[in-house]
Design a protein around this motif. Sequence first.
Motif, short mmCIF file in Angstrom:
data_model
loop_
_atom_site.label_atom_id
_atom_site.label_comp_id
_atom_site.label_asym_id
_atom_site.label_seq_id
_atom_site.Cartn_x
_atom_site.Cartn_y
_atom_site.Cartn_z
N SER A 313 28.48 43.53 10.23
CA SER A 313 27.13 43.92 10.68
C SER A 313 27.19 45.04 11.73
O SER A 313 26.35 45.93 11.74
N GLU A 314 28.23 45.00 12.60
CA GLU A 314 28.30 46.01 13.67
C GLU A 314 28.59 47.40 13.11
O GLU A 314 28.37 48.40 13.79
N LYS A 315 29.08 47.46 11.89
CA LYS A 315 29.37 48.77 11.29
C LYS A 315 28.15 49.35 10.57
O LYS A 315 28.16 50.50 10.14
N ARG A 316 27.10 48.52 10.42
CA ARG A 316 25.88 49.05 9.79
C ARG A 316 25.19 50.00 10.77
O ARG A 316 25.28 49.78 11.99
N PRO A 317 24.49 51.01 10.29
CA PRO A 317 23.81 51.92 11.22
C PRO A 317 22.65 51.22 11.91
O PRO A 317 22.16 50.19 11.42
N SER A 318 22.21 51.76 13.03
CA SER A 318 21.00 51.24 13.69
C SER A 318 19.81 51.89 12.99
O SER A 318 19.97 52.88 12.27
N PHE A 319 18.61 51.36 13.21
CA PHE A 319 17.43 51.97 12.59
C PHE A 319 17.22 53.39 13.10
O PHE A 319 16.73 54.25 12.38
N GLU A 320 17.59 53.61 14.35
CA GLU A 320 17.43 54.96 14.89
C GLU A 320 18.31 55.95 14.14
O GLU A 320 17.87 57.05 13.78
N GLU A 321 19.56 55.53 13.88
CA GLU A 321 20.47 56.41 13.12
C GLU A 321 19.93 56.65 11.72
O GLU A 321 19.98 57.77 11.20
N ILE A 322 19.40 55.58 11.11
CA ILE A 322 18.85 55.71 9.75
C ILE A 322 17.69 56.69 9.77
O ILE A 322 17.61 57.61 8.93
N PHE A 323 16.79 56.51 10.73
CA PHE A 323 15.61 57.38 10.81
C PHE A 323 16.02 58.84 10.98
O PHE A 323 15.53 59.73 10.29
N ASN A 324 16.96 59.09 11.91
CA ASN A 324 17.40 60.47 12.16
C ASN A 324 18.02 61.10 10.92
O ASN A 324 17.79 62.28 10.62
N TYR A 325 18.79 60.32 10.18
CA TYR A 325 19.43 60.78 8.95
C TYR A 325 18.36 61.16 7.93
O TYR A 325 18.42 62.21 7.29
#
Length: 356
Positions: A313-325
């Motif tokens: 789970s810790e290797k999954r991106p955060s929502f912020e990272e997803i949004f920026n991508y």
Amino acid sequence: IFFLNLKRKEFLEHERDKFLNANMLYSFTIGKKEFQQEIEKLNKIDEKNLELLRSIGKGAFGQVYEGLLRINGQEIPVAIKKLKENVYSSEKLDLIREAVALSSFDHPNLLKLYGICSFKNELNQLEVKFVLTELMNNRDLLSYLKLCRKTGQCVEYKKAVKIFMDISNACVYLESKGFIHRDLAARNCLVHVETKTNNNDLIVKLGDFGMSKELCTFPVKDYYKQMNSNDKLLPIRWMSPESISDGVYSSKTDVWSFGVIVWEVMTLGFHPFNGMDNFQVMEYIKNGGTLHIPIKCPLEMRNLMMSCWNKLSEKRPSFEEIFNYLVLIYQDKLNLDKNNNVIPIFDETYFSEISN
Ligand code: ADP
């Protein structure tokens, strides 16, 4: 080893606090008094100012209507959730929880709550009759996708990216509030198409915060009743391995479910793990299995899904990272395959087109 243990303890405490914080609204042992206090907090609307126009859906709590709310000479289109008569108090409580959760949020991608219509029962206690939210003119995202597939309507790839941006943006906000959704799925997102502008702008909002679904519009097979777990129905097909195995929830388990929404959109509303029963799905996910991604799926979406479904789970991106991508993709700032203009419509041959 001592240092590692200390770090682990700190991490667990941090996770526990985050979990408790997020669950304050969802206290399982809420009593009658708290129930009343929750209702007191909500904006009350006089039923006289309300007009029910037509039924637009059926949910866990009862019927959903389109209606008009009249305030200060203005007519506002609203969605009205009418609580079924003879519902159990746990269902009523879910409706209140949903309303309280919505009323504490303020974000363009979260459904806006206008208020509730309440009444006093024979014991002089407040009860909720209607919950009023903003009206979304294209219903839920799953129905929207299925309709596009059925009518052969093309969904532009950029539109799909906008859908993901809207949902992840709402999730960034929820994450910042320490709130865990636990039921992210296309059926729980609502779609509005702006008809006033020429370019038919689409906006998606997260709209379902009721956790318990004893009865629902969507097939009960989407929810699984877990033994010894307050008899809650669980959305197994959208759940991470750690939620299934250990009942653990975090923003990272929401990220896993977000990956399943991406898959739902890229297949225009296919049912995840179709052909497998809930028990098989649980075993499959616990053993490291994930959904098959269609071959024609654009690479950046494949990568996004795979990162959301990382076993760690810790290797999954955060929502912020997803949004920026997603913003970079939307703004054409990544060097992408320009052949991906629309989402391909898969038919029965889909299963011969999938890859691992
Ligand atoms: P459930 O109880 O299964 O979560 P809801 O009670 O939220 O479902 O809603 C049932 C259906 O009514 C949804 O699937 C959607 O199609 C429609 N609906 C709910 N809220 C709105 C809204 N604000 N605007 C438009 N349609 C809505």
